[in-house]
Write an enzyme that holds these catalytic residues in place. Structure first.
Site, PDB file in Angstrom:
ATOM      1  N   SER A 110     -56.186 -87.761  21.438  1.00 32.38           N
ATOM      2  CA  SER A 110     -55.465 -88.606  20.472  1.00 32.38           C
ATOM      3  C   SER A 110     -54.125 -89.074  21.027  1.00 32.38           C
ATOM      4  O   SER A 110     -53.465 -88.360  21.778  1.00 32.38           O
ATOM      5  CB  SER A 110     -55.194 -87.819  19.183  1.00 32.38           C
ATOM      6  OG  SER A 110     -56.389 -87.352  18.629  1.00 32.38           O
ATOM      7  N   SER A 142     -53.705 -79.655  20.308  1.00 31.41           N
ATOM      8  CA  SER A 142     -53.707 -78.228  19.931  1.00 31.41           C
ATOM      9  C   SER A 142     -53.678 -77.370  21.181  1.00 31.41           C
ATOM     10  O   SER A 142     -54.452 -77.596  22.123  1.00 31.41           O
ATOM     11  CB  SER A 142     -54.964 -77.885  19.128  1.00 31.41           C
ATOM     12  OG  SER A 142     -55.057 -78.688  17.987  1.00 31.41           O
ATOM     13  N   GLU A 225     -67.439 -81.182  18.976  1.00 32.01           N
ATOM     14  CA  GLU A 225     -66.299 -80.863  18.114  1.00 32.01           C
ATOM     15  C   GLU A 225     -66.733 -80.849  16.644  1.00 32.01           C
ATOM     16  O   GLU A 225     -66.388 -79.949  15.899  1.00 32.01           O
ATOM     17  CB  GLU A 225     -65.207 -81.912  18.341  1.00 32.01           C
ATOM     18  CG  GLU A 225     -63.950 -81.691  17.533  1.00 32.01           C
ATOM     19  CD  GLU A 225     -62.851 -82.714  17.869  1.00 32.01           C
ATOM     20  OE1 GLU A 225     -63.080 -83.576  18.733  1.00 32.01           O
ATOM     21  OE2 GLU A 225     -61.787 -82.653  17.248  1.00 32.01           O
ATOM     22  N   GLU A 354     -62.887 -90.151   6.056  1.00 31.98           N
ATOM     23  CA  GLU A 354     -63.404 -91.513   5.954  1.00 31.98           C
ATOM     24  C   GLU A 354     -64.303 -91.837   7.146  1.00 31.98           C
ATOM     25  O   GLU A 354     -65.371 -92.443   6.999  1.00 31.98           O
ATOM     26  CB  GLU A 354     -62.246 -92.517   5.887  1.00 31.98           C
ATOM     27  CG  GLU A 354     -61.421 -92.482   4.598  1.00 31.98           C
ATOM     28  CD  GLU A 354     -60.456 -91.294   4.530  1.00 31.98           C
ATOM     29  OE1 GLU A 354     -60.216 -90.648   5.565  1.00 31.98           O
ATOM     30  OE2 GLU A 354     -59.959 -90.997   3.425  1.00 31.98           O
TER      31      GLU A 354
END
Ligand code: FAD
Length: 384
Positions: A110, A142, A225, A354
């Site tokens: 990301s 993370s 994931e 979403e």
């Protein structure tokens, strides 16, 4: 509905017990070398185990109180991608230490302007002889402050359509030019980070798969994931369940408030539905059938359910719930207050609620793809 596993005399079961007799408190390395960390992986890293064999190993380890090494991104996401497309030298170098939990991994995907629409990422990897030179920024990474390696996707060709110019790399986190800056979330925990790359040199030998073909590998990682983040338990498989909350209420003498009772019953039912969906997926795998739509539906349902269980636990605390440390009925287990503050992350991390619904609509229900203005093509391929 429950799965009935083969009995006490099953040779695979006896094999695990013999191992545990020799190693009553096995190290991560011993578990990895025995093939018990990821039994479905091929030898020498796993045992090529079918789903039933995996369930037997899980059951025996659980019974003996043995925990596998905690290296979720390494074992769950990076490892399968290296297994899928890594060179023999990469498999030899990285897989065993990763399974043993000796080398921790993080996921450098990301960016500030590329989350759901991950393929819009802007971090560059410029070829310079035998190296790639990395320049850019990642966010929400993370464990970057704890990891020895990261799986990194970066843009090698900005001239082609966005999905076609991405390359997948293995990034040692102690490389010169990497800065890891902590982000403290509202639980007070430092689990994720910003990561800056200022002309970081990575050898071409660290590339997984071909140059500019990294998007298809990123999809392998993201698929793992989603499965990994949809286990039992309300905080991505790590927190208490709705049944645990009901049990807590029972132990404290029950609940007489009609609306809270109704919500408790609803949460319990949803928890059971999720448990059965999980069993159905496992049963399909044991019978050699493909997982079907249940696997993708489960993450979408489980994340919203996790939020509701944690909110309900807070509401059951009454006015005391306004205190940060309060748990239902004054119980002091901090998992509930932590869970309440962490739970909004559930419908964001690993693909938002979403985006999960888009995947279900398009892949399972066969509805039309949404238009993607950025790509200049009629169809979007957001985070999948
Ligand atoms: C606890 C946690 C840990 C994380 N760990 C990591 C990590 O280790 N490595 C890593 O790379 N990332 C990590 N992330 C980041 C995570 O993958 C992203 O936050 C996520 O993919 C969403 O991206 P975004 O935050 O940029 O939101 P955006 O993509 O900007 O989305 C903003 C809002 O718009 C909605 N939206 C976007 N596109 C659509 C669409 N097409 N249709 C409908 N709605 C849409 C979203 O659902 C959301 O509500 C982590 C996130 C969390 C919460």
């Amino acid at each position: 509905m429950d799965l009935i596993l083969p009995g006490e005399d099953d040779p695979r079961r006896l094999g695990v017990r013999a191992f545990l007799e020799d190693h009553p408190t096995p190290t991560g390395r011993q578990l990895a070398e025995a093939g018990y960390v990821a039994p479905h992986w091929p030898r020498p890293w796993g045992l090529g185990a079918d789903p039933l064999h995996q369930l037997l190993i899980d059951e025996e380890l659980r019974r003996a109180g043995v925990r596998r090494p905690d290296n979720q991104i390494g074992i769950g996401w990076a490892g399968p991608t290296i297994l899928h497309a890594g060179t023999p030298a990469q498999k030899e170098r990285y897989l065993m230490p990763l399974l043993a939990g000796e080398e921790i991994w993080c996921q450098l995907f990301s960016e500030p302007s590329a989350g759901s629409d991950l393929a819009s990422l802007a971090t560059r990897a410029l070829r310079d002889g035998d190296d790639y030179v990395i320049r850019g920024q990642k966010v929400w990474t993370s464990g970057a402050h704890l990891a020895q390696f990261g799986i990194l996707i970066a843009r090698t060709d900005p001239e082609v359509p966005k999905h076609d110019g991405i390359t997948y790399l293995i990034c040692p986190m102690d490389s010169q030019g990497i800065t890891v800056r902590p982000i403290v979330d509202m639980t007070g925990m430092h689990s994720f980070n910003e990561v800056f790359f200022d002309d970081v040199h990575l050898p071409v030998a660290n590339r997984v798969g071909e140059e500019n073909r990294g998007w298809s590998l990123a999809k392998v990682t993201l698929g793992n994931e989603r499965v990994s983040l949809s286990g039992a338990g309300t905080i991505w498989g790590r927190g208490p369940t709705a049944a645990d909350l009901v049990e807590l209420v029972r132990q404290q003498g029950g609940c007489t408030e009609p609306l809270l009772r109704q919500r408790l019953a609803g949460a319990y039912i949803d928890g059971e539905v999720l448990r059965l969906l999980r069993l159905r997926t496992v049963a399909a795998a044991v019978a050699g059938r493909p997982p079907g739509p249940e696997a993708s539906v489960r993450k979408a349902l489980a994340d919203a359910h996790g939020k509701e269980v944690m909110r309900l636990a807070k509401d059951l605390s009454g006015a005391a719930g306004m205190l940060a440390e309060a748990a239902p009925f004054g119980v002091t287990d901090p998992v509930w207050s932590f869970g309440f503050l962490f739970s909004p992350a559930l419908t964001i991390g690993g693909g938002t609620a979403e985006v999960q619904r888009n995947i279900i609509a398009e892949r399972s229900l066969g509805l039309p793809h949404e238009p993607d203005r950025d790509a200049g093509t009629p169809w979007s391929r957001i985070r999948r």
